[in-house]
Scaffold this active site. Structure first.
Site, PDB file in Angstrom:
ATOM      1  N   SER A   1      79.484  14.950 174.200  1.00  0.00           N
ATOM      2  CA  SER A   1      78.825  13.742 174.704  1.00  0.00           C
ATOM      3  C   SER A   1      79.206  12.537 173.862  1.00  0.00           C
ATOM      4  CB  SER A   1      77.295  13.927 174.678  1.00  0.00           C
ATOM      5  OG  SER A   1      76.817  13.878 173.349  1.00  0.00           O
TER       6      SER A   1
ATOM      7  N   SER B   1      77.029  10.525 172.273  1.00  0.00           N
ATOM      8  CA  SER B   1      75.896  10.089 171.450  1.00  0.00           C
ATOM      9  C   SER B   1      76.282   9.721 170.026  1.00  0.00           C
ATOM     10  CB  SER B   1      74.817  11.177 171.430  1.00  0.00           C
ATOM     11  OG  SER B   1      75.247  12.307 170.696  1.00  0.00           O
TER      12      SER B   1
ATOM     13  N   LYS C   1      73.880  15.068 165.200  1.00  0.00           N
ATOM     14  CA  LYS C   1      73.351  13.728 164.943  1.00  0.00           C
ATOM     15  C   LYS C   1      73.517  13.420 163.455  1.00  0.00           C
ATOM     16  CE  LYS C   1      71.615  13.597 169.176  1.00  0.00           C
ATOM     17  NZ  LYS C   1      72.271  12.813 170.254  1.00  0.00           N
TER      18      LYS C   1
ATOM     19  N   SER D   1      71.654   7.884 173.087  1.00  0.00           N
ATOM     20  CA  SER D   1      71.509   9.075 172.256  1.00  0.00           C
ATOM     21  C   SER D   1      70.097   9.625 172.395  1.00  0.00           C
ATOM     22  CB  SER D   1      71.794   8.743 170.782  1.00  0.00           C
ATOM     23  OG  SER D   1      71.502   9.849 169.952  1.00  0.00           O
TER      24      SER D   1
END
Length: 265
Positions: free
Chosen positions: A73, A75, A130, A221
């Site tokens: 993704s 994010s 993250k 995100s």
């Protein structure tokens, strides 16, 4: 990736049991009969003896040294792009058992700014990535595109407008800034016109044994700001991301050789 890890563990155990069981209980009798009969080693035992060492080494490396992951993704853009293949240090935060992820040897703890792979509490069958922003005991706030930790605002330096490519082209036109996270400055994206922009404002106190994590693509995100519990438990950590070893995005023309071997900011 939980399913792959489970299959790898099962195959390693199965081939090891077959090979060891034959060696302990059947190989000697088979050798004694060899002078009377043309008896060959069973095919299943032959395959198990050949594959067990390979599977054991792969399992050991993936579980305790480094594991590959693919970024699916946007994010973590612009630090990580869709199609990046990364390596994750599996011992940075302690050694953990395969499948259960239970820590059996404590080595270290995440530092602010580390990019971590983990299993989110609301999706325990998935691996996410993250950046650690809040440590246990911190008060983290997010207001008007600014991160505050313990009442101190991070500083931001404008770099220009971001130009995306391939599957990340949707972020073209976003503001590219350097976020001065103490000891770990890194780029972030903000998109004033993005549909989900200006959401996620709030203030949170990180409980003991937990972390507050955010994506570098701040308006795209799903991170601690939006989770039901808001925090990442320490036991859900999988490791520390440290290297991009490949980037492959067909929408961007295939392999991007310039990203191979890049450190993760």
């Amino acid at each position: 990736m939980v399913w792959f890890e489970t299959i790898l563990v099962v195959l390693t155990l199965l081939t090891g049991i077959i090979w060891l069981g034959d060696k302990l209980f059947f190989a000697k009798a088979r050798a004694e009969r060899a002078g009377l009969l043309d008896e060959k080693e069973p095919l299943l035992v032959d395959y198990s003896r050949a594959f067990f060492p390979v599977l054991a080494v792969v399992l050991g490396l993936r579980s305790f040294v480094a594991e590959p992951f693919r970024i699916p993704s946007s994010s973590m853009m612009p630090s990580l792009l869709i199609g990046d293949f990364i390596l994750v240090n599996k011992y940075a935060y302690g050694l953990r058992m395969p499948i259960t992820n239970k820590k059996f040897l404590d080595i270290g703890e995440p530092k602010r700014g580390d990019v971590v792979v983990f299993r989110p509490p609301h999706h325990p069958d998935q691996d996410w990535i993250k950046r650690v922003v809040g440590l246990p005991g911190d008060t983290v706030a997010y207001r008007d595109n600014t991160v505050y930790v313990n009442g101190v605002a991070f500083k931001y330096r404008p770099i220009g407008q971001y130009v995306g490519k391939g599957k990340g082209a949707e972020m073209t036109g976003a503001d590219l800034l350097e976020e001065a996270l103490p000891g770990r400055p890194h780029p972030v994206l903000e998109h004033e016109d993005y549909p989900f922009g200006m959401q996620g404002d709030g203030e949170w106190v990180v409980p003991p044994g937990n972390y507050f994590v955010m994506g570098d693509n701040r308006d795209n995100s799903e991170d601690s700001r939006f989770w039901p519990t808001h925090f990442l438990p320490e036991e859900n950590l999988r490791g520390k991301a440290f290297l991009i070893w490949l980037n492959f995005d067909m929408d961007a023309g295939g392999v991007d050789f310039s990203r191979i071997g890049s450190n993760i900011p």
